[in-house]
Structure formats: C-alpha cells, structure tokens
Write an enzyme that holds these catalytic residues in place. Structure first.
Site, PDB file in Angstrom:
ATOM      1  N   LEU A   1      -4.444   2.361 -30.349  1.00 12.77           N
ATOM      2  CA  LEU A   1      -4.258   3.575 -31.176  1.00 12.77           C
ATOM      3  C   LEU A   1      -4.108   3.502 -32.638  1.00 12.77           C
ATOM      4  O   LEU A   1      -4.801   4.446 -33.144  1.00 12.77           O
ATOM      5  CB  LEU A   1      -2.764   4.226 -30.655  1.00 12.77           C
ATOM      6  CG  LEU A   1      -2.633   4.916 -29.127  1.00 12.77           C
ATOM      7  CD1 LEU A   1      -1.288   5.075 -28.755  1.00 12.77           C
ATOM      8  CD2 LEU A   1      -3.231   6.049 -29.142  1.00 12.77           C
TER       9      LEU A   1
ATOM     10  N   GLU B   1      -1.292  -3.606 -26.074  1.00 11.59           N
ATOM     11  CA  GLU B   1      -3.033  -3.348 -26.236  1.00 11.59           C
ATOM     12  C   GLU B   1      -3.013  -1.997 -26.546  1.00 11.59           C
ATOM     13  O   GLU B   1      -3.685  -1.383 -27.522  1.00 11.59           O
ATOM     14  CB  GLU B   1      -3.571  -3.891 -25.235  1.00 11.59           C
ATOM     15  CG  GLU B   1      -3.558  -5.530 -24.753  1.00 11.59           C
ATOM     16  CD  GLU B   1      -4.571  -5.835 -24.071  1.00 11.59           C
ATOM     17  OE1 GLU B   1      -5.686  -5.201 -23.876  1.00 11.59           O
ATOM     18  OE2 GLU B   1      -4.386  -7.011 -23.598  1.00 11.59           O
ATOM     19  N   GLU B   2      -2.112  -1.198 -25.999  1.00 13.23           N
ATOM     20  CA  GLU B   2      -2.422   0.200 -26.017  1.00 13.23           C
ATOM     21  C   GLU B   2      -2.026   0.794 -27.520  1.00 13.23           C
ATOM     22  O   GLU B   2      -2.634   1.713 -28.219  1.00 13.23           O
ATOM     23  CB  GLU B   2      -1.478   1.169 -25.042  1.00 13.23           C
ATOM     24  CG  GLU B   2      -1.581   2.759 -25.233  1.00 13.23           C
ATOM     25  CD  GLU B   2      -0.836   3.492 -24.189  1.00 13.23           C
ATOM     26  OE1 GLU B   2      -0.501   4.499 -24.349  1.00 13.23           O
ATOM     27  OE2 GLU B   2      -0.214   2.924 -23.105  1.00 13.23           O
ATOM     28  N   ARG B   3      -1.066   0.205 -28.100  1.00 14.05           N
ATOM     29  CA  ARG B   3      -0.316   0.718 -29.330  1.00 14.05           C
ATOM     30  C   ARG B   3      -1.402   0.372 -30.334  1.00 14.05           C
ATOM     31  O   ARG B   3      -1.623   0.758 -31.213  1.00 14.05           O
ATOM     32  CB  ARG B   3       1.045  -0.008 -29.509  1.00 14.05           C
ATOM     33  CG  ARG B   3       2.201   0.810 -28.745  1.00 14.05           C
ATOM     34  CD  ARG B   3       3.209  -0.072 -28.496  1.00 14.05           C
ATOM     35  NE  ARG B   3       3.976   0.943 -27.588  1.00 14.05           N
ATOM     36  CZ  ARG B   3       5.187   0.252 -26.815  1.00 14.05           C
ATOM     37  NH1 ARG B   3       5.570  -0.943 -27.136  1.00 14.05           N
ATOM     38  NH2 ARG B   3       5.820   0.962 -25.932  1.00 14.05           N
TER      39      ARG B   3
ATOM     40  N   GLN C   1       0.926  -4.236 -21.407  1.00 12.45           N
ATOM     41  CA  GLN C   1      -0.344  -3.346 -21.468  1.00 12.45           C
ATOM     42  C   GLN C   1       0.198  -2.278 -22.749  1.00 12.45           C
ATOM     43  O   GLN C   1      -0.900  -2.074 -23.483  1.00 12.45           O
ATOM     44  CB  GLN C   1      -0.404  -2.726 -20.162  1.00 12.45           C
ATOM     45  CG  GLN C   1      -1.213  -3.396 -19.228  1.00 12.45           C
ATOM     46  CD  GLN C   1      -1.567  -2.469 -18.075  1.00 12.45           C
ATOM     47  OE1 GLN C   1      -2.789  -2.756 -17.524  1.00 12.45           O
ATOM     48  NE2 GLN C   1      -1.156  -1.597 -17.521  1.00 12.45           N
TER      49      GLN C   1
END
Length: 384
Positions: free
Chosen positions: A246, A241-243, A238
């Site tokens: 951002l 995908e978060e990085r 996860q």
C-alpha cells in the site's frame, strides 16, 4: 536502495503495461465497476509480473522483495487505483502465506496457476463485525472426516466476484483467539458459497468488492495452509507485505497526481500568468514532493530491513500510516489547484481523493497502526 539494471527493466515493463494495457480502459472500467481480471492477470502472468518474489519452481521469478517494490510503485502510475489494488490482492495479500507455508500439493493446485495468471485469488479475512480486529472473526471451520465444514460471512472482499479461490481465515478450534485460527484455501465454486451484489464504494470503483456467505461449505483438510492454529500469525505476516504494498503503490499514485497537477498549473493562466508562477503554489508543490520523498525513504528502509531478515512490523506500520495521511494531503492540495476542474469526477486529483482514502482503512486502520507503533516503542499502557 541500490537498483540494478534488472530493477530498471522490470520498472519499464510495468510502466509500458500500465500505459498500453490498463490506462486506455481505466475510464470504462471505472464506469462499469469492474475490469476483466482474468484477461489482465493472464497478460501480467505472461510477463512474469504476478510472481516476482515467488520461487522459480512454481513459475515465479525468484527475486527479492525490492523488485516487487519497484513494480508496485510503477503500478501506481495507473489512472485509477482499483485495478492496481486487485493486482496487489493477488500478489501480496492472498498468496504470500500459500507460497511460504502451503503444502506442495496445494501450491501446485493454486499457487502455480495464480502466478501464471490462470487463477484469480482473494483474501477473505474481514467480517461485518471484525475489520481491523482480526481476532474477533466468527467464521468457523469444523472437522468432519477428512474435510472442513465452513460457516460464516466475510465482508469487503476485493476480487471476490471474479475470484477462483479464497485464502480464508477461520476459527478451527475453541482455543484462545490468537491460537484458534487457520488459513484455508477455498475454491469459490464450492457448493454453499454465495455473494452479495457488488458493494457501492466511495472509491476503487473498478475493483469489485462484495460480501461472501459460507453455508456448510465443505473443503478437504488438505487445503489447510501450514499448521492448524497458526493462521493468525501467518495473516499478520501477510499484513506486513500488504502494508508495504500500500505504501509503495501510494508513492506511484501520488507522483502521478502531482505530475498531472503541475502540468495543468504550467498551462493554465489566470490574471495574465501561469498558475504555477504563484509562489504559494510552487512552494506547495515543493513541500509535497519533499513529503513524498520522505515516505519513499521510509518505505525503502522497511524493504531493506525485510531483505535483512528483520521484523518490519514497526516500519511497515509507519509507512502505511504515513502513506494514508499523505495521500489525502496530496489529493486535497492538488484538487484545489485544479479549481472547478478538480471537482469533476474524472479529474486525476479527484480520482486520488476518493481512491486513496482506503489506504488509511484497509490492511489495518490508522489507529491500529498507531497502536502497533506505540507497542513496539514500548510506550503503550499494558493491557489489564
């Protein structure tokens, strides 16, 4: 990246939504320290913007990550960063593992309404003593019959005060730190859950963030996502995908700030000429635009690698590292060219200056990104 007409249509839809439904209220939401998440998310759900990469059988569009990238970048065109961040928590931080590894039962109960905008989700990983060091979390989930009993505390949890459920990481055994963690869906109305007052943050003021306290919180074991003990691995997935989210969102935010600053420098006159006629200023704009395009190329390369099924840990870490540092550079340079106006709270450069600082902290600090990159370059010293 070769964008299709469908990519362009999603981008237009998102930009129109930002312009018509978000930006007119940004100043009010920033002042109030919150926005009506359920109303906004429902409108986005109706447009299909909350499940772009999620399977069609659960209400998603079933498209690949490149479509999500386009929408994420377009959301960066909002006046403030807090609202896009809250959206990103819903789409790219608290639901990817649920969509990939959740049982059919909990997908129907939580994923389907999250994609439709009927439920708001939050990702509960960080703790007061464990931010980037995820392995150090202390929250426990112990079995009792068919349930888990959860005790602990989570810190800096965005969306939490309006969330309907948490995607929570907890220790479910006494095994090694990377093998004893599990992801569990926890409805926020479960007895034993309480919240602090909204945290008084430097930026992202329109997204509510709080500490969560869990005191003998009982949830059924069927709310486990995937296998018990696989939570650390799923959370690392996860994080990728978060990085990327951002980095892509930062591209849109920097473009917006740069565009507004260029417009100001074209209109503002000093010593008998527009500010932008000063070579030091228009040269600096050229440098910043070049840096933004370089980050875009890196982010798109990471996206293409993801679509090819490759491990994007290094590229995603590089993109987030560069996004955090470049956002500070763009915000600082643009603020300077606004002069005294740049020091005002509602100035676009000032907004990015305080909102963008989170990029180098959230989803793993810069130093964590450097450690990952060095490890994958095989130049980091071996641990003792």
């Amino acid at each position: 990246m070769r964008f299709t007409a469908e990519h362009d249509a999603l981008k237009r839809t998102t930009l129109q939504f930002v312009q018509n439904e978000l930006n007119p209220y940004a100043e009010q939401w920033e002042r109030e320290g919150q926005f009506p998440m359920h109303d906004v998310f429902k409108k986005m759900g109706d447009l299909g913007l909350l499940g772009i990469c999620k399977p069609e059988q659960y209400g998603g569009l079933g498209l690949d990550y490149s479509y999500n990238l386009v929408v994420t970048e377009a959301l960066g065109g909002m006046v403030c960063g807090g609202v896009p961040l809250a959206i990103g928590v819903q789409t790219d931080m608290c639901t990817p593992a649920l969509a990939r590894f959740g049982s059919e039962e909990i997908k129907q109960e939580f994923l389907v309404p999250a994609i439709a905008g009927d439920l708001v989700g939050s990702i509960a990983v960080s703790e007061p003593h464990a931010g980037s060091d995820v392995a150090a979390i202390k929250t426990t989930a112990k079995k009792d019959g068919d349930d888990y009993i959860i005790n602990g505390s989570k810190m800096w949890i965005t969306n939490s005060l309006q969330a309907d459920f948490l995607c929570l990481l907890a220790n479910t055994s006494d095994d090694a730190p990377h093998r004893n963690k599990s992801l569990i869906v926890v409805p926020t109305k479960t007895p034993g859950i309480s919240f602090s007052e909204p945290l008084n943050k430097l930026g992202m003021r329109s997204s509510q963030t709080a500490q969560i306290f869990l005191d003998n919180v009982r949830v059924p074991q069927r709310y486990l996502i995937g296998e018990e003990g696989a939570g650390f691995r799923m959370q690392m997935m996860q994080f990728q995908e978060e990085r990327l989210w951002l980095a892509a969102n930062a591209l849109g935010a920097m473009e917006y700030c740069l565009e507004k600053t260029i417009e100001y420098c074209q209109q503002r006159k000093t010593f008998g000429q527009p500010l932008i006629h000063n070579q030091v200023i228009h040269f600096r704009f050229a440098e910043l635009q070049t840096e933004i395009e370089a980050l875009r190329a890196l982010t798109y390369q990471a996206c293409e690698a993801m679509l090819a099924g490759e491990d994007v840990s290094k590229l995603a870490s590089m993109a987030k590292l560069k996004a955090g540092r470049l956002t500070r550079e763009v915000a600082d340079s643009c603020l300077q060219y606004w002069g005294g106006m740049g020091f005002m709270w509602d100035n676009p450069a000032a907004q990015l200056y305080r909102d963008g600082r989170l990029i180098s902290i959230g989803g793993g600090a810069d130093e964590i990104m450097l450690g990952i990159i060095c490890k994958l370059m095989q130049i980091a010293p071996a641990k003792r």
